[in-house]
Design an enzyme around this catalytic site. Structure first.
Site, PDB file in Angstrom:
ATOM      1  N   THR A 142       0.866  -1.183   0.000  1.00 31.55           N
ATOM      2  CA  THR A 142       0.000   0.000   0.000  1.00 31.55           C
ATOM      3  C   THR A 142       0.906   1.238   0.000  1.00 31.55           C
ATOM      4  OG1 THR A 142      -0.248  -0.264   2.406  1.00 31.55           O
ATOM      5  CG2 THR A 142      -2.034  -1.088   1.016  1.00 31.55           C
ATOM      6  N   LYS A 168       3.788  -6.893   4.009  1.00 28.69           N
ATOM      7  CA  LYS A 168       3.590  -5.486   3.696  1.00 28.69           C
ATOM      8  C   LYS A 168       3.261  -4.787   5.009  1.00 28.69           C
ATOM      9  CE  LYS A 168       0.173  -3.423   3.433  1.00 28.69           C
ATOM     10  NZ  LYS A 168      -0.683  -2.577   4.374  1.00 28.69           N
ATOM     11  N   THR A 179      -0.341  -2.606  10.998  1.00 32.35           N
ATOM     12  CA  THR A 179      -1.090  -2.627   9.729  1.00 32.35           C
ATOM     13  C   THR A 179      -0.256  -3.395   8.775  1.00 32.35           C
ATOM     14  OG1 THR A 179      -2.524  -0.857   9.578  1.00 32.35           O
ATOM     15  CG2 THR A 179      -1.480  -1.240   7.682  1.00 32.35           C
ATOM     16  N   GLU A 264       6.062   4.825   7.554  1.00 35.58           N
ATOM     17  CA  GLU A 264       5.697   6.010   6.781  1.00 35.58           C
ATOM     18  C   GLU A 264       6.499   7.225   7.249  1.00 35.58           C
ATOM     19  OE1 GLU A 264       1.142   4.690   5.641  1.00 35.58           O
ATOM     20  OE2 GLU A 264       1.467   6.056   7.326  1.00 35.58           O
ATOM     21  N   ASN A 385      -0.344  10.744   5.572  1.00 36.47           N
ATOM     22  CA  ASN A 385      -1.625  10.380   6.190  1.00 36.47           C
ATOM     23  C   ASN A 385      -2.680  11.475   6.104  1.00 36.47           C
ATOM     24  OD1 ASN A 385      -1.476   7.594   7.548  1.00 36.47           O
ATOM     25  ND2 ASN A 385       0.531   8.502   7.903  1.00 36.47           N
TER      26      ASN A 385
END
Length: 390
Positions: A142, A168, A179, A264, A385
């Site tokens: 993602t 992932k 996640t 991230e 985000n």
């Protein structure tokens, strides 16, 4: 990387994403002992109840996965769509639908585009190959910047047993688990009960000890399939148990580190080591308080030796923590017996410049040790985000 015997893989573009691959498939040429662990979030992705139901037999032959859409909060339609994914895959592979597991990841609250999914599954089946791991890894991504893979092998009674893990995960990373989706395949022959015990043991010490942003996902899943094609004797509760468990733990540790490193916006991995805790559970609680402190994470990003933030985070556990603890960054002791000591700030700042920063906390209250991974917090995390669905 040595190929795990009896497994085929594929990853294709079905149109869920603009350009990148978005549907992946794992297929075992023979029946595989199978197990999975899932998120503890109250609001689970639709793939979880479907896969749980299909895992009741303890075996599977395939896992079909889509990215870009989490298929979460879609009610009965979501469940039916997840089930439909297994049915389409099973028909094309000439299996029973119960032989197929399913996973989804991506944006929450959007129905699956089933016409695209069906097209993707057909293409994924026709594209299966033993060399398809890289395509599969791309298909499950993602916000990941890099593919994540780990492999190892060991010899047991003259046979080589191989293990491959693919994952992932980049944001919304917090126990339990993160996640993340992880898929582990092996050609070992293992009793189902032993496989369950091993995976739970390894997940609790790896995927459940990482955090990027303290946010628990709705879709976290770790799957394992063991098809026995190595030709080795069955792995049971003897010496072979520990040989396989150690190899599996190595895979899970490697993938966990890769997930945090690719967090991230992350620029650094923060390794928190809690020593001499009264229990592993309490040691993990202490580590998590530090790992999820935005003040600690931003200080590490800025390479600012503002270490009072670490002790403040630990102190939120109040009277559960002794007052005479020690804290160091790398080999630089900054807190001794609960008091700040004179330390070489230049040397401490050099430790903060490293890609991996170690924070060591000695609780002086037992003999348990826990390692926990997190990342720093940067402006890029906010950018990613704030625009995720747009």
């Amino acid at each position: 990387m040595k190929k795990v015997k009896g497994f085929l893989f594929s990853g294709v573009h079905a149109g869920l994403k603009r350009k990148r691959k978005d549907v992946g498939l794992i297929y075992s040429l023979s029946e595989a002992s199978s197990f999975a662990v899932f998120t503890k979030n109250k609001f689970k992705g639709a793939h979880i109840p479907v896969s749980k139901e299909h895992l009741k037999s303890g075996t599977s032959r395939a896992i079909i996965v889509n990215s870009a859409n989490a298929n979460t909060l879609n009610g009965e339609k979501g469940i039916k769509d997840a089930m439909r994914m297994t049915e389409i895959t099973a028909k094309l592979l000439k299996l029973n639908k119960e032989d197929v597991l399913v996973a989804s990841t991506g944006v929450i609250g959007v129905p699956l585009p089933m016409k695209k999914i069906e097209k993707g599954i057909k293409l994924a089946v026709s594209s299966l190959t033993k060399n398809g791991t890289s395509d599969f890894e791309e298909a499950i991504m993602t916000t990941d910047k890099v593919k994540k893979e780990a492999s190892t092998y060991f010899r047991y009674k003259g046979n080589e047993i191989r293990i491959l893990g693919m994952a992932k995960g980049s944001g919304m990373i917090e126990p339990n688990m993160a996640t993340m989706l992880a898929f582990i395949v092996t050609d070992a022959r293992i009793e189902l009960d032993v496989l369950r015990r091993m995976l739970k043991f390894c997940v609790n010490r790896t995927f459940n000890r990482i955090s990027v942003d303290g946010c628990m996902s709705t879709n976290d899943s770790v799957f394992i399939m063991a098809n026995g094609r190595s030709g080795s004797p069955r792995i049971d509760r003897g010496k072979s148990f520990y040989m396989f468990r150690d190899a599996l733990l190595e895979i899970c540790k490697d993938l966990s580190f890769q997930i945090v490193k690719d967090g991230e916006g992350a620029t650094k991995v923060i390794r928190i080591i809690v020593k001499n805790a009264e229990s592993e559970s309490f040691g993990k609680d202490v580590a998590r308080r530090v790992a999820n402190s935005n003040l600690v994470k931003t200080a590490i990003y800025g390479e600012d030796p503002n270490f009072g933030r670490i002790i403040a985070a630990i102190g939120t556990l109040s009277d559960k923590v002794r007052e005479d603890i020690d804290v160091s960054v790398g080999e630089v002791i900054i807190i001794k017996n609960g008091r700040v000591v004179e330390f070489d700030r230049k040397r401490a700042k050099e430790k903060l410049k490293k890609d991996t920063v170690e924070i060591i906390i000695d609780l002086k209250d037992g003999n348990k040790e826990v390692e926990f991974l997190t990342s720093d917090l940067t402006e890029e995390y906010v950018v990613i985000n704030s625009r995720y669905t747009t």
